[in-house]
Design a protein around this motif. Structure first.
Motif, PDB file in Angstrom:
ATOM      1  N   GLN A 151       5.184   9.426  -9.582  1.00 35.41           N
ATOM      2  CA  GLN A 151       5.244   9.355 -11.046  1.00 35.41           C
ATOM      3  C   GLN A 151       4.746  10.640 -11.703  1.00 35.41           C
ATOM      4  O   GLN A 151       5.484  11.247 -12.476  1.00 35.41           O
ATOM      5  CB  GLN A 151       4.471   8.125 -11.549  1.00 35.41           C
ATOM      6  CG  GLN A 151       4.628   7.891 -13.040  1.00 35.41           C
ATOM      7  CD  GLN A 151       6.020   7.427 -13.423  1.00 35.41           C
ATOM      8  OE1 GLN A 151       6.545   6.508 -12.852  1.00 35.41           O
ATOM      9  NE2 GLN A 151       6.617   8.084 -14.399  1.00 35.41           N
ATOM     10  N   PRO A 152       3.534  11.082 -11.395  1.00 33.79           N
ATOM     11  CA  PRO A 152       3.090  12.320 -12.051  1.00 33.79           C
ATOM     12  C   PRO A 152       3.813  13.577 -11.540  1.00 33.79           C
ATOM     13  O   PRO A 152       4.059  14.503 -12.308  1.00 33.79           O
ATOM     14  CB  PRO A 152       1.593  12.393 -11.760  1.00 33.79           C
ATOM     15  CG  PRO A 152       1.319  11.403 -10.701  1.00 33.79           C
ATOM     16  CD  PRO A 152       2.452  10.434 -10.647  1.00 33.79           C
ATOM     17  N   ASN A 158       9.097   6.385 -10.724  1.00 33.45           N
ATOM     18  CA  ASN A 158       8.256   5.435  -9.990  1.00 33.45           C
ATOM     19  C   ASN A 158       8.935   5.073  -8.676  1.00 33.45           C
ATOM     20  O   ASN A 158      10.060   5.513  -8.405  1.00 33.45           O
ATOM     21  CB  ASN A 158       7.928   4.204 -10.848  1.00 33.45           C
ATOM     22  CG  ASN A 158       9.149   3.413 -11.228  1.00 33.45           C
ATOM     23  OD1 ASN A 158      10.073   3.212 -10.446  1.00 33.45           O
ATOM     24  ND2 ASN A 158       9.171   2.927 -12.468  1.00 33.45           N
ATOM     25  N   ASN A 202       3.877   5.485  -5.688  1.00 31.01           N
ATOM     26  CA  ASN A 202       3.902   5.461  -7.158  1.00 31.01           C
ATOM     27  C   ASN A 202       2.876   6.426  -7.735  1.00 31.01           C
ATOM     28  O   ASN A 202       3.169   7.165  -8.676  1.00 31.01           O
ATOM     29  CB  ASN A 202       3.597   4.048  -7.656  1.00 31.01           C
ATOM     30  CG  ASN A 202       4.669   3.493  -8.544  1.00 31.01           C
ATOM     31  OD1 ASN A 202       5.695   4.116  -8.771  1.00 31.01           O
ATOM     32  ND2 ASN A 202       4.422   2.317  -9.043  1.00 31.01           N
ATOM     33  N   ALA A 203       1.693   6.417  -7.166  1.00 28.44           N
ATOM     34  CA  ALA A 203       0.610   7.269  -7.669  1.00 28.44           C
ATOM     35  C   ALA A 203       0.956   8.747  -7.530  1.00 28.44           C
ATOM     36  O   ALA A 203       0.498   9.565  -8.325  1.00 28.44           O
ATOM     37  CB  ALA A 203      -0.688   6.966  -6.922  1.00 28.44           C
ATOM     38  N   PHE A 204       1.784   9.094  -6.556  1.00 23.63           N
ATOM     39  CA  PHE A 204       2.163  10.494  -6.387  1.00 23.63           C
ATOM     40  C   PHE A 204       3.482  10.825  -7.086  1.00 23.63           C
ATOM     41  O   PHE A 204       3.589  11.829  -7.784  1.00 23.63           O
ATOM     42  CB  PHE A 204       2.253  10.864  -4.903  1.00 23.63           C
ATOM     43  CG  PHE A 204       2.504  12.332  -4.708  1.00 23.63           C
ATOM     44  CD1 PHE A 204       1.476  13.252  -4.858  1.00 23.63           C
ATOM     45  CD2 PHE A 204       3.774  12.797  -4.421  1.00 23.63           C
ATOM     46  CE1 PHE A 204       1.706  14.612  -4.722  1.00 23.63           C
ATOM     47  CE2 PHE A 204       4.015  14.159  -4.279  1.00 23.63           C
ATOM     48  CZ  PHE A 204       2.979  15.071  -4.420  1.00 23.63           C
ATOM     49  N   LYS A 260       2.220   1.526  -3.611  1.00 24.17           N
ATOM     50  CA  LYS A 260       1.175   1.935  -4.559  1.00 24.17           C
ATOM     51  C   LYS A 260       0.867   3.428  -4.429  1.00 24.17           C
ATOM     52  O   LYS A 260       0.774   4.148  -5.431  1.00 24.17           O
ATOM     53  CB  LYS A 260      -0.086   1.103  -4.326  1.00 24.17           C
ATOM     54  CG  LYS A 260      -1.195   1.402  -5.305  1.00 24.17           C
ATOM     55  CD  LYS A 260      -2.403   0.518  -5.049  1.00 24.17           C
ATOM     56  CE  LYS A 260      -3.524   0.866  -6.012  1.00 24.17           C
ATOM     57  NZ  LYS A 260      -4.715   0.061  -5.771  1.00 24.17           N
ATOM     58  N   SER A 261       0.734   3.899  -3.195  1.00 22.55           N
ATOM     59  CA  SER A 261       0.416   5.321  -3.013  1.00 22.55           C
ATOM     60  C   SER A 261       1.602   6.208  -3.376  1.00 22.55           C
ATOM     61  O   SER A 261       1.414   7.295  -3.928  1.00 22.55           O
ATOM     62  CB  SER A 261      -0.075   5.600  -1.586  1.00 22.55           C
ATOM     63  OG  SER A 261       0.959   5.389  -0.647  1.00 22.55           O
ATOM     64  N   LYS A 311       0.826  -1.210   0.000  1.00 19.80           N
ATOM     65  CA  LYS A 311       0.000   0.000   0.000  1.00 19.80           C
ATOM     66  C   LYS A 311       0.861   1.261   0.000  1.00 19.80           C
ATOM     67  O   LYS A 311       0.521   2.245  -0.662  1.00 19.80           O
ATOM     68  CB  LYS A 311      -0.966  -0.024   1.182  1.00 19.80           C
ATOM     69  CG  LYS A 311      -2.049  -1.078   1.000  1.00 19.80           C
ATOM     70  CD  LYS A 311      -2.906  -1.263   2.234  1.00 19.80           C
ATOM     71  CE  LYS A 311      -3.907  -2.403   2.004  1.00 19.80           C
ATOM     72  NZ  LYS A 311      -4.693  -2.688   3.198  1.00 19.80           N
TER      73      LYS A 311
END
Length: 167
Positions: free
Chosen positions: A47-48, A53, A43-45, A40-41, A37
């Motif tokens: 990357q953009p 990553n 990566n979600a922040f 995943k969180s 978790k």
């Protein structure tokens, strides 16, 4: 008497003759769930926001601490296999985040370092990473945080108990 709940059972709970895991108490599952978790969180922040990553961030963070290390050291520290690390390093080099040079002391190994772009990326991401850590640990007192760090280090040092092929 109340029936057992998942929070009150231990790892030895059974259904019929088959043992069942209590996922609220099974340490490997808890560590995995937390790690998955968090990754995943992140990566979600990351990357953009920063163009990296979570795997690239782990490598960047390690290279900031240990400049010039070989890929084998990266694999050992972060626990990744050589293939995925090699592919990630190649992509990072292509994007100008790292420089890979043949080690002058041993032509068979490569020295990997952050470029100026990689260092700039590190300096941007680290503030966010440390903020995420602070928020995660905010439910623990300072003493509890130190205890947790000590316990996690001991578990890390004891991984050979389950990863050695002798057992």
């Amino acid at each position: 008497m109340q029936p057992p709940t998942s929070k009150s059972r231990h790892n030895t709970a059974t259904e019929g003759d088959a043992p069942l895991l209590d996922l609220d108490r099974y340490i490997p599952a808890l560590i995995t769930f937390i790690a998955n978790k968090l990754s995943k969180s992140a990566n979600a922040f990351y990357q953009p926001a920063f163009g990296v990553n979570v795997t690239e961030w782990r490598i960047i963070a390690l290279l900031a601490i240990e400049p010039g290390i070989p890929a084998a050291r990266i694999c050992h520290v972060i626990g990744f296999d050589k293939g995925p690390v090699s592919r990630t390093l190649a992509a990072m080099e292509k994007r100008g985040l790292i420089a890979i040079r043949i080690d002058p002391n041993d032509g068979r190994t490569h020295s990997i370092s952050l470029t100026a772009k990689g260092r700039t990326t590190h300096d941007k991401v680290i503030a966010v990473a440390l903020g995420r850590e602070r928020r995660l640990l905010s439910c623990l007192s300072r003493d509890e945080q130190e205890i947790l760090i000590g316990l996690l280090r001991r578990l890390h040092e004891n991984l050979g108990a389950v990863t050695d092929t002798d057992s």
